[in-house]
Design a protein around this motif. Structure first.
Motif, PDB file in Angstrom:
ATOM      1  N   LEU A  78      17.540   0.891  12.479  1.00 57.68           N
ATOM      2  CA  LEU A  78      17.410   0.736  11.070  1.00 57.68           C
ATOM      3  C   LEU A  78      15.609  -0.052  10.437  1.00 57.68           C
ATOM      4  N   TYR A  79      15.667   0.666   9.093  1.00 56.67           N
ATOM      5  CA  TYR A  79      14.530   1.566   8.733  1.00 56.67           C
ATOM      6  C   TYR A  79      14.748   0.845   7.734  1.00 56.67           C
ATOM      7  N   LEU A  80      13.476  -0.892   7.698  1.00 62.17           N
ATOM      8  CA  LEU A  80      13.736  -1.013   6.550  1.00 62.17           C
ATOM      9  C   LEU A  80      12.321  -1.257   4.907  1.00 62.17           C
ATOM     10  N   GLY A  81      12.601  -0.924   3.935  1.00 64.65           N
ATOM     11  CA  GLY A  81      11.211  -0.847   3.361  1.00 64.65           C
ATOM     12  C   GLY A  81      11.395  -1.926   1.717  1.00 64.65           C
ATOM     13  N   PHE A  82      11.136  -2.898   2.064  1.00 67.25           N
ATOM     14  CA  PHE A  82      10.626  -4.076   1.200  1.00 67.25           C
ATOM     15  C   PHE A  82       9.562  -3.331  -0.185  1.00 67.25           C
ATOM     16  N   PHE A  83       9.895  -4.852  -0.711  1.00 66.28           N
ATOM     17  CA  PHE A  83       8.997  -4.811  -1.940  1.00 66.28           C
ATOM     18  C   PHE A  83       7.615  -4.825  -2.281  1.00 66.28           C
ATOM     19  N   GLY A  84       7.135  -5.194  -1.191  1.00 67.34           N
ATOM     20  CA  GLY A  84       5.902  -4.823  -0.814  1.00 67.34           C
ATOM     21  C   GLY A  84       5.463  -3.879   0.091  1.00 67.34           C
ATOM     22  N   GLY A  85       6.235  -3.174  -0.347  1.00 67.61           N
ATOM     23  CA  GLY A  85       5.861  -1.970  -0.086  1.00 67.61           C
ATOM     24  C   GLY A  85       5.468  -1.100   1.692  1.00 67.61           C
ATOM     25  N   LYS A  86       6.272  -2.113   2.383  1.00 68.65           N
ATOM     26  CA  LYS A  86       5.996  -1.893   4.181  1.00 68.65           C
ATOM     27  C   LYS A  86       7.032  -1.105   4.578  1.00 68.65           C
ATOM     28  N   ILE A  87       7.396  -0.492   5.645  1.00 67.92           N
ATOM     29  CA  ILE A  87       8.485  -0.261   6.231  1.00 67.92           C
ATOM     30  C   ILE A  87       8.436  -1.143   7.212  1.00 67.92           C
ATOM     31  N   TYR A  88       9.749  -0.950   8.013  1.00 67.36           N
ATOM     32  CA  TYR A  88       9.652  -2.117   9.284  1.00 67.36           C
ATOM     33  C   TYR A  88      11.428  -1.185   9.489  1.00 67.36           C
ATOM     34  N   MET A  89      10.865  -1.976  11.074  1.00 71.45           N
ATOM     35  CA  MET A  89      11.781  -0.603  12.320  1.00 71.45           C
ATOM     36  C   MET A  89      12.160  -2.067  12.610  1.00 71.45           C
ATOM     37  N   PHE A  90      13.857  -2.147  12.577  1.00 71.98           N
ATOM     38  CA  PHE A  90      14.373  -3.005  13.394  1.00 71.98           C
ATOM     39  C   PHE A  90      14.510  -1.965  14.499  1.00 71.98           C
TER      40      PHE A  90
END
Length: 219
Positions: A78-90
């Protein structure tokens, strides 16, 4: 035929599961959801086992919030893009988060997409820019299809077309469709919509030449 609706889980969270997409992973029998929080805390990823009717919660790290970009990559993670402009992978195997890119230090991620070719797409407000993150190389490119002197653009929807091209919908001040070619890494076409015929946040490819979307009271 009778249709029956049942609860599969009731996750306990301080803020509701709204605004963010949900993802059903049929191969795993899991429903993934992220709750919305604008307090920069208490944002969690929920994995609901729809067979066992059980739910597990995983805290999102680094006070990230507003996961409007939420997709499943071709690698199954899973990939999540947040309001801080970062992309995280789960990582679905390790069940842990890691930051993989920070393409937009001062932008709000407003939507996401994924392709079968191993790419992750995240679009932002208010410039209408979007990025392409390569899962294999862990590198990304940023594209700015809208005029630099114009704001209030939301790059929110991504649809992979037959042949691999990506259709991007940018809503806001100037609703626009953008056709992007990953092979050449260039924007092929832009098509501005009538302001009175705005598309919704839902796109679907019918075939190699046509895309369906809702607009007001029509499809």
């Amino acid at each position: 035929m009778k249709i029956r609706i049942e609860d599969v889980a009731r996750p306990s969270c301080r803020m509701p599961i709204i605004n963010n997409p949900t993802i059903y992973m049929s191969d795993l029998g899991l429903l993934a959801a992220v709750n919305y929080s604008d307090a920069k805390k208490d944002t969690n990823l929920y994995l609901v086992d729809v067979r066992a009717m059980q739910c597990r919660k995983y805290s999102v790290p680094d006070a990230q919030y507003g996961a409007y970009g939420f997709v499943r990559g071709s690698d199954g993670n899973l990939y999540l893009g947040f309001f801080g402009g970062k992309i995280y992978m789960f990582d679905m195997a390790a069940r842990s988060f890691s930051m993989v890119a920070h393409p937009f230090p001062d932008r709000l991620v407003w939507g996401g997409g994924a392709s079968q070719m191993g790419k992750i797409y995240m679009g932002v407000y208010s410039t209408g820019e979007f990025c392409e993150y390569d899962i294999l190389t862990r590198k990304y490119d940023v594209f700015a299809p809208m005029p630099k002197d114009s704001l209030s653009h939301y790059a929110s929807e991504f649809a992979e077309l037959p042949g691999g091209r990506i259709l991007v919908y940018i809503q806001g001040a100037k609703p626009t469709f953008v056709l992007y070619d990953p092979a050449s890494k260039r924007i092929e076409k832009k098509y501005a919509l009538d302001l009175h015929a705005k598309a919704s946040r839902s796109l679907a490819a019918l075939d190699s030449e046509r895309v369906i979307f809702s607009s007001g009271d029509a499809v």
